[in-house]
Structures are given as C-alpha cells and as structure tokens.
Design an enzyme around this catalytic site. Sequence first.
Site, PDB file in Angstrom:
ATOM      1  N   MET A 247      54.657  36.700  47.428  1.00 41.59           N
ATOM      2  CA  MET A 247      53.354  36.034  47.589  1.00 41.59           C
ATOM      3  C   MET A 247      53.165  35.634  49.050  1.00 41.59           C
ATOM      4  O   MET A 247      54.035  35.000  49.654  1.00 41.59           O
ATOM      5  CB  MET A 247      53.275  34.766  46.727  1.00 41.59           C
ATOM      6  CG  MET A 247      53.224  34.989  45.224  1.00 41.59           C
ATOM      7  SD  MET A 247      51.823  35.971  44.644  1.00 41.59           S
ATOM      8  CE  MET A 247      50.418  35.007  45.211  1.00 41.59           C
TER       9      MET A 247
ATOM     10  N   SER B 218      42.213  42.911  43.256  1.00 44.60           N
ATOM     11  CA  SER B 218      42.304  41.788  42.321  1.00 44.60           C
ATOM     12  C   SER B 218      40.932  41.390  41.826  1.00 44.60           C
ATOM     13  O   SER B 218      40.051  41.028  42.612  1.00 44.60           O
ATOM     14  CB  SER B 218      42.966  40.587  43.004  1.00 44.60           C
ATOM     15  OG  SER B 218      42.764  39.435  42.209  1.00 44.60           O
TER      16      SER B 218
ATOM     17  N   HIS C 230      44.445  44.701  39.586  1.00 45.52           N
ATOM     18  CA  HIS C 230      45.304  43.516  39.541  1.00 45.52           C
ATOM     19  C   HIS C 230      44.589  42.402  38.770  1.00 45.52           C
ATOM     20  O   HIS C 230      43.473  42.011  39.132  1.00 45.52           O
ATOM     21  CB  HIS C 230      45.604  43.083  40.973  1.00 45.52           C
ATOM     22  CG  HIS C 230      46.568  41.959  41.118  1.00 45.52           C
ATOM     23  ND1 HIS C 230      47.933  42.134  41.134  1.00 45.52           N
ATOM     24  CD2 HIS C 230      46.366  40.633  41.282  1.00 45.52           C
ATOM     25  CE1 HIS C 230      48.534  40.964  41.308  1.00 45.52           C
ATOM     26  NE2 HIS C 230      47.598  40.028  41.400  1.00 45.52           N
TER      27      HIS C 230
ATOM     28  N   MET D 213      50.641  34.024  36.223  1.00 46.73           N
ATOM     29  CA  MET D 213      50.915  32.721  36.845  1.00 46.73           C
ATOM     30  C   MET D 213      50.812  31.682  35.743  1.00 46.73           C
ATOM     31  O   MET D 213      49.848  30.919  35.656  1.00 46.73           O
ATOM     32  CB  MET D 213      49.916  32.471  37.985  1.00 46.73           C
ATOM     33  CG  MET D 213      50.258  33.293  39.225  1.00 46.73           C
ATOM     34  SD  MET D 213      48.822  33.509  40.299  1.00 46.73           S
ATOM     35  CE  MET D 213      48.029  34.873  39.472  1.00 46.73           C
TER      36      MET D 213
ATOM     37  N   GLY E  54      41.952  40.848  46.898  1.00 50.08           N
ATOM     38  CA  GLY E  54      40.851  40.330  46.100  1.00 50.08           C
ATOM     39  C   GLY E  54      39.589  40.243  46.926  1.00 50.08           C
ATOM     40  O   GLY E  54      38.686  41.080  46.836  1.00 50.08           O
TER      41      GLY E  54
ATOM     42  N   ASP F 189      44.870  38.563  37.476  1.00 52.01           N
ATOM     43  CA  ASP F 189      45.574  37.294  37.676  1.00 52.01           C
ATOM     44  C   ASP F 189      45.381  36.389  36.469  1.00 52.01           C
ATOM     45  O   ASP F 189      44.291  35.868  36.246  1.00 52.01           O
ATOM     46  CB  ASP F 189      45.035  36.596  38.934  1.00 52.01           C
ATOM     47  CG  ASP F 189      45.424  37.334  40.199  1.00 52.01           C
ATOM     48  OD1 ASP F 189      46.633  37.460  40.444  1.00 52.01           O
ATOM     49  OD2 ASP F 189      44.525  37.792  40.929  1.00 52.01           O
TER      50      ASP F 189
ATOM     51  N   HIS G 293      49.486  39.972  36.714  1.00 53.81           N
ATOM     52  CA  HIS G 293      50.259  38.980  37.464  1.00 53.81           C
ATOM     53  C   HIS G 293      50.160  37.668  36.699  1.00 53.81           C
ATOM     54  O   HIS G 293      49.107  37.027  36.706  1.00 53.81           O
ATOM     55  CB  HIS G 293      49.665  38.886  38.882  1.00 53.81           C
ATOM     56  CG  HIS G 293      50.288  37.849  39.749  1.00 53.81           C
ATOM     57  ND1 HIS G 293      49.707  37.414  40.925  1.00 53.81           N
ATOM     58  CD2 HIS G 293      51.443  37.150  39.633  1.00 53.81           C
ATOM     59  CE1 HIS G 293      50.475  36.504  41.485  1.00 53.81           C
ATOM     60  NE2 HIS G 293      51.531  36.311  40.720  1.00 53.81           N
TER      61      HIS G 293
ATOM     62  N   ASP H 271      50.707  39.929  47.940  1.00 57.73           N
ATOM     63  CA  ASP H 271      49.517  39.388  47.288  1.00 57.73           C
ATOM     64  C   ASP H 271      49.143  38.071  47.960  1.00 57.73           C
ATOM     65  O   ASP H 271      49.941  37.144  48.006  1.00 57.73           O
ATOM     66  CB  ASP H 271      49.843  39.167  45.800  1.00 57.73           C
ATOM     67  CG  ASP H 271      48.662  38.645  44.995  1.00 57.73           C
ATOM     68  OD1 ASP H 271      47.537  38.591  45.520  1.00 57.73           O
ATOM     69  OD2 ASP H 271      48.881  38.298  43.816  1.00 57.73           O
TER      70      ASP H 271
ATOM     71  N   GLY I   8      47.221  30.737  43.023  1.00 56.12           N
ATOM     72  CA  GLY I   8      46.240  29.888  42.351  1.00 56.12           C
ATOM     73  C   GLY I   8      44.790  30.218  42.668  1.00 56.12           C
ATOM     74  O   GLY I   8      43.924  30.040  41.831  1.00 56.12           O
ATOM     75  N   PHE I   9      44.553  30.715  43.873  1.00 52.94           N
ATOM     76  CA  PHE I   9      43.164  30.942  44.281  1.00 52.94           C
ATOM     77  C   PHE I   9      43.047  32.195  45.150  1.00 52.94           C
ATOM     78  O   PHE I   9      43.973  32.517  45.904  1.00 52.94           O
ATOM     79  CB  PHE I   9      42.631  29.734  45.071  1.00 52.94           C
ATOM     80  CG  PHE I   9      42.695  28.461  44.265  1.00 52.94           C
ATOM     81  CD1 PHE I   9      41.663  28.143  43.381  1.00 52.94           C
ATOM     82  CD2 PHE I   9      43.792  27.625  44.353  1.00 52.94           C
ATOM     83  CE1 PHE I   9      41.731  26.992  42.602  1.00 52.94           C
ATOM     84  CE2 PHE I   9      43.871  26.471  43.578  1.00 52.94           C
ATOM     85  CZ  PHE I   9      42.838  26.155  42.702  1.00 52.94           C
ATOM     86  N   GLY I  10      41.879  32.832  45.057  1.00 54.14           N
ATOM     87  CA  GLY I  10      41.581  33.947  45.948  1.00 54.14           C
ATOM     88  C   GLY I  10      41.027  33.412  47.260  1.00 54.14           C
ATOM     89  O   GLY I  10      40.691  32.229  47.374  1.00 54.14           O
ATOM     90  N   GLY I  11      40.951  34.283  48.240  1.00 57.50           N
ATOM     91  CA  GLY I  11      40.292  33.939  49.497  1.00 57.50           C
ATOM     92  C   GLY I  11      41.039  32.951  50.382  1.00 57.50           C
ATOM     93  O   GLY I  11      40.446  32.356  51.277  1.00 57.50           O
TER      94      GLY I  11
ATOM     95  N   GLY J 203      45.671  36.947  50.754  1.00 60.90           N
ATOM     96  CA  GLY J 203      45.171  37.049  52.117  1.00 60.90           C
ATOM     97  C   GLY J 203      45.331  38.421  52.747  1.00 60.90           C
ATOM     98  O   GLY J 203      45.278  38.551  53.976  1.00 60.90           O
TER      99      GLY J 203
ATOM    100  N   MET K 112      46.087  32.937  34.903  1.00 61.16           N
ATOM    101  CA  MET K 112      46.477  31.576  35.323  1.00 61.16           C
ATOM    102  C   MET K 112      46.222  30.610  34.175  1.00 61.16           C
ATOM    103  O   MET K 112      45.170  30.686  33.533  1.00 61.16           O
ATOM    104  CB  MET K 112      45.651  31.139  36.531  1.00 61.16           C
ATOM    105  CG  MET K 112      45.734  32.078  37.716  1.00 61.16           C
ATOM    106  SD  MET K 112      44.838  31.397  39.115  1.00 61.16           S
ATOM    107  CE  MET K 112      44.909  32.778  40.261  1.00 61.16           C
TER     108      MET K 112
END
Length: 223
Positions: free
Chosen positions: A136, A8, A32, A67, A196, A34, A65, A174, A141-144, A176, A36
């Site tokens: 999911m 990602s 990938h 969102m 990601g 994202d 993807h 997708d 909404g967020f990476g990490g 973590g 948003m």
Amino acid sequence: MAVQISPSILSADFARLADEAARVENVADWLHVDVMDYHFVPNLTLGLPVVESLLKTTSTPIDCHLMVQDPDRWAPDYAEAGAASVTIHAEAAKAAVRTLRAIRAAGARAGLALNPATAVEGYEDLLPEIDMLLVMTVEPGFGGQRFLDIVLPKLARARALIDKYGGEVWLQVDGGVSVETIERCAEAGADVFVAGNAVYGADDPARAVAELRSLAERATPPA
Ligand code: DX5
Ligand code: ZN
C-alpha cells in the site's frame, strides 16, 4: 514481468457500476474492487452481493482488495463467488496461511497486503503461499490520497525478496498511483498497478489506462 493495470472502482460512480466497468473493459487487465467494512478502515463501501452482480456484468477479471476486520471469515466467499484474485491484509488476518490456502482452493489467486507501516521483512516465508504481494502506498480507506514516497524503499525490498525467492509472485501497488508516480513504482519493481482517481477521475478512463500502462512499461527495468 508484464505490466498490468487494475482500475479501482472506488473512484467510479457507484450508482452506475456496470457502465463504469464497461468503460475499461478490454483495456484494463483487472477491475480492482475495494471492500471496506468500517472497522479495519474508517470507510464503508460494498460487499459480496455487489461483487456477485459485477461478476455477471463484466468480463474483466475482478481483483478484490479486502479491507475488513475479519478476512479469515470473508475471503473464501469472494473466491468462491468467482473473483479471480482475493487479497487480505496481513494486519487483519489471524490465520493468514489457512485463509490464503482457502482462497487458492476456491480457484482464485491469493494476495497479501501490507499497510505503509508494516514491514515486508517477516513475510518472506509466506511467499510460497501467495500469488501477489500488495504494498500500500497510502493508508487504506480512501481514494484520491497523496502517494507516500516513504514506501518506495520497501517496494524495492519486496521486489528483491520476491526475486530471491524465485517463484511467480506479482507485486502490486495501490494508492496515489498516477502519471506522476507510476514510473517510480515500476522502477522499484511493481508490476501490477491499481489506479482509482487517475482512471475514473479522467475524462476518458480507457485512455488513462493506456497512458499509465505505457509509462509503467517504459520505466520497468529489463529482466
Ligand atoms: C484505498 C484503496 C485504493 C483506492 C486507490 O484504500 O485500496 O484501491 O481506490 O485510489 P487512488 O488511486 O485514487 O489513490
Ligand atoms: Zn485497493
């Protein structure tokens, strides 16, 4: 069921996207992306013009993807632009069947995504309309973010439903996904792994992709 890795770019340097895409070219199966819109999720990333530019700079197929609040309006445009896979959220689509068919009609693979709190039961009848189901493993909404273990039983149930259906539907995870969590995802039946932070947070993204792939392959149950 072949393992596929989809890094990602959310965790990449947005000012150097062409270079970041090149770092995983010929190693990753997908890139990938994202999208948003600050409405479906509380974050804003990029849209169609950036995807169009990325398509010109990389030979890696793009896995979009979406969102966004109105995927029915936007998803077909991403497919027409040349994204090889376009995934919409079940929670956002108002006419999922029409939109999934429009994605396929434009020549892309059609994906359906489920948030952690959305049950997979109830979407069984849509399996003939999709090429990929995205489960999911974080709130989008967020990476990490930290991997949500509570989603693993749903992932296993999704695998059982796909096997019972018998058609070719990929099962993507997708959120973590890392060297710590990818084996559990593979054991539960996932075959497409988005990562990601685990890829773009690594010193050597290509090596991180290879490492994730070998862990997932070792943990994949025999067919
Ligand atoms: C989150 C996105 C993910 C994100 C995953 O809403 O859909 O694709 O980039 O990032 P990691 O792998 O860092 O959790
Ligand atoms: Zn994503």
